[in-house]
Design a protein around this motif. Structure first.
Motif, PDB file in Angstrom:
ATOM      1  N   ALA A  61       0.851  -1.193   0.000  1.00 34.66           N
ATOM      2  CA  ALA A  61       0.000   0.000   0.000  1.00 34.66           C
ATOM      3  C   ALA A  61       0.881   1.234   0.000  1.00 34.66           C
ATOM      4  O   ALA A  61       1.824   1.335   0.777  1.00 34.66           O
ATOM      5  CB  ALA A  61      -0.898   0.007   1.235  1.00 34.66           C
ATOM      6  N   ALA A  62       0.554   2.146  -0.888  1.00 38.92           N
ATOM      7  CA  ALA A  62       1.132   3.492  -0.838  1.00 38.92           C
ATOM      8  C   ALA A  62      -0.052   4.450  -0.763  1.00 38.92           C
ATOM      9  O   ALA A  62      -0.840   4.535  -1.710  1.00 38.92           O
ATOM     10  CB  ALA A  62       1.992   3.779  -2.051  1.00 38.92           C
ATOM     11  N   THR A  63      -0.198   5.109   0.363  1.00 39.00           N
ATOM     12  CA  THR A  63      -1.374   5.950   0.590  1.00 39.00           C
ATOM     13  C   THR A  63      -0.948   7.358   0.976  1.00 39.00           C
ATOM     14  O   THR A  63       0.093   7.565   1.609  1.00 39.00           O
ATOM     15  CB  THR A  63      -2.257   5.365   1.711  1.00 39.00           C
ATOM     16  OG1 THR A  63      -1.475   5.164   2.886  1.00 39.00           O
ATOM     17  CG2 THR A  63      -2.871   4.045   1.280  1.00 39.00           C
ATOM     18  N   LEU A  64      -1.786   8.310   0.593  1.00 37.32           N
ATOM     19  CA  LEU A  64      -1.568   9.716   0.938  1.00 37.32           C
ATOM     20  C   LEU A  64      -2.774  10.202   1.712  1.00 37.32           C
ATOM     21  O   LEU A  64      -3.906  10.080   1.242  1.00 37.32           O
ATOM     22  CB  LEU A  64      -1.382  10.552  -0.325  1.00 37.32           C
ATOM     23  CG  LEU A  64      -1.237  12.065  -0.112  1.00 37.32           C
ATOM     24  CD1 LEU A  64       0.023  12.390   0.704  1.00 37.32           C
ATOM     25  CD2 LEU A  64      -1.227  12.794  -1.446  1.00 37.32           C
ATOM     26  N   ARG A  65      -2.521  10.747   2.907  1.00 31.73           N
ATOM     27  CA  ARG A  65      -3.573  11.302   3.740  1.00 31.73           C
ATOM     28  C   ARG A  65      -3.354  12.801   3.868  1.00 31.73           C
ATOM     29  O   ARG A  65      -2.228  13.263   4.127  1.00 31.73           O
ATOM     30  CB  ARG A  65      -3.515  10.652   5.119  1.00 31.73           C
ATOM     31  CG  ARG A  65      -4.688  10.912   6.055  1.00 31.73           C
ATOM     32  CD  ARG A  65      -4.606  12.171   6.876  1.00 31.73           C
ATOM     33  NE  ARG A  65      -3.351  12.459   7.526  1.00 31.73           N
ATOM     34  CZ  ARG A  65      -2.870  11.844   8.593  1.00 31.73           C
ATOM     35  NH1 ARG A  65      -3.510  10.834   9.130  1.00 31.73           N
ATOM     36  NH2 ARG A  65      -1.720  12.233   9.122  1.00 31.73           N
ATOM     37  N   ALA A  66      -4.432  13.572   3.706  1.00 38.01           N
ATOM     38  CA  ALA A  66      -4.346  15.014   3.888  1.00 38.01           C
ATOM     39  C   ALA A  66      -5.546  15.484   4.696  1.00 38.01           C
ATOM     40  O   ALA A  66      -6.675  15.019   4.483  1.00 38.01           O
ATOM     41  CB  ALA A  66      -4.306  15.733   2.545  1.00 38.01           C
TER      42      ALA A  66
END
Length: 408
Positions: A61-66
């Protein structure tokens, strides 16, 4: 995802950490007190997670949270905070518990776009704060109530919370929780718990250290098996042994029984005993944590930040029916002036996990992490967990994380 692609993605992320953009910046210092003038809030995290678990396809998993929000100036003791949260999967070869194939190992970071916080804070009474709305609640060390901040979609609560220091030296916190917005997101059938729960936490200093007494009366309409009443107390403190050495200690006891909608009947114990030594930047700790089980029910902490306890591999997010005895040894080294960045912490932890009576060995786990604070905005963390299971019910599991945080 192939092992070559996983390695390439990991190399890309590690390479980014050594680039000039990161050379000034990682795990971040505490959030500063809100400005009376209010203003915008922004924080983000880019994370790579790789999971290898017996019986499942390897997950990547490569995830971006903002998170983007705004806090108003204070007016007549009131202030408003609104914050949205978005989680995007850049690589989604994993079981996110909502949409992805169940053949993959779980990474509980589903894509989401939702309201994270919407709260009104009032400070019109002396030494008292009242917060109404969707909010973050973290009590003590988050062993019983926390925001599960490790996951990309944090846990928040629709609640009213009152914290007062008017009865000095006591700090009293009470909250009534109407909804629990869990890390699985709005699209998950278990993403929200309907609640009629009361929590109370009282802290006070004492000659022996900080004393905390608490009661957590949890009642969930759509998760009745998680409803319980827990009453307990904790003492933690430290003592200087010499100019160089000091000792750290904590003891805690709690009793849990059925409550609200839970149809079961049980009375279960929780015990923690921890002792450590600190010399300069080095801290070593030995701990025993005991969560009772009677073969059909076990001591549970459903609102806790569970990733911080019983190992980072997350094998024991639910306490087994025969309970859990966790014996751990942890060593950490605080880096005051690393070659890159402002500060850092290196941590290694080993734990042995058995049933509560010690008859059945569940397995052992090694956890390692390196965290760097680069400046007030940037942070980087490298982390790994290796669980060696001793029973078929708890198979081997290995996890690796690389994460970058930014906020202003």
């Amino acid at each position: 995802m192939s092992s070559f692609r996983r390695a390439a993605l990991l190399a890309l992320l590690v390479g980014a950490a050594s680039s000039p953009a990161y050379a000034q910046s990682s795990a971040l210092p505490p959030v500063a007190a809100p400005s009376p003038a209010g203003g915008f809030l922004f924080e983000s995290r880019l994370r790579y997670e790789d999971v290898s678990q017996d019986g499942f396809d390897d997950a990547t998993a490569a995830t971006l949270r903002a998170r983007l929000g705004w806090e108003s100036p204070k007016w007549s003791g009131f202030r408003l905070l609104v914050e949205g949260e978005a989680v995007v999967a850049l690589v989604d070869d994993y079981n996110d518990t909502v949409h992805s194939p169940s053949t993959y190992a779980v990474v509980a970071d589903p894509e989401a776009f939702e309201l994270n916080r919407l709260q009104v804070t009032w400070t019109g009474l002396p030494d008292t704060e009242v917060v109404l709305g969707r909010q973050r609640i973290v009590l003590g060390n988050a062993r019983f109530v926390g925001n599960v901040g490790f996951r990309q979609n944090e846990q928040t609560f629709d609640a009213i919370k009152v914290t007062t220091r008017a009865f000095e030296p006591l700090t009293v916190t009470w909250a009534w929780i109407d909804r629990v917005h869990r890390v699985f997101g709005d699209d998950s059938p278990v993403g929200e718990w309907r609640s009629d729960s009361h929590v109370i936490n009282v802290e006070t200093p004492s000659p022996a250290g900080k004393v905390t007494a608490y009661g957590y009366l949890l009642d969930f309409d759509n998760a009745p098996a998680q409803s319980s009443a827990t009453w307990g107390a904790r003492l933690e403190g430290s003592r200087a042994l010499s100019s160089d050495w000091s000792t750290l200690y904590a003891v805690e006891y709690a009793r849990q029984s059925e409550y609200g909608a839970n149809p079961a009947r049980f009375d279960l114990d929780y015990v923690l005993v921890s002792a450590g030594l600190k010399r300069g930047p080095v801290t070593g700790t030995l701990a025993l944590e005991h969560l009772d089980g009677n073969g059909s029910q076990a001591f549970q902490t459903p609102l806790a930040t569970l990733h911080a306890f019983q190992g980072w591999a997350d094998v024991f997010l639910t306490t087994p029916r025969d309970g859990l005895r966790d014996v751990s040894a942890t060593v950490s080294y605080a880096v005051a002036n690393p070659p890159v960045g402002r500060s850092g912490v290196l941590t290694a932890s080993w734990r042995e996990l058995h049933d509560v009576e010690g008859f059945a060995r569940y397995g052992s786990e090694l956890d390692l992490s390196a965290r760097l604070v680069l400046d007030d905005h940037w942070a980087v963390e490298f982390k790994g967990a290796h669980f060696d299971g001793a029973l078929a019910a708890f198979p081997d599991r290995h996890k690796v994380w690389v994460a970058f945080d930014y906020r202003f």
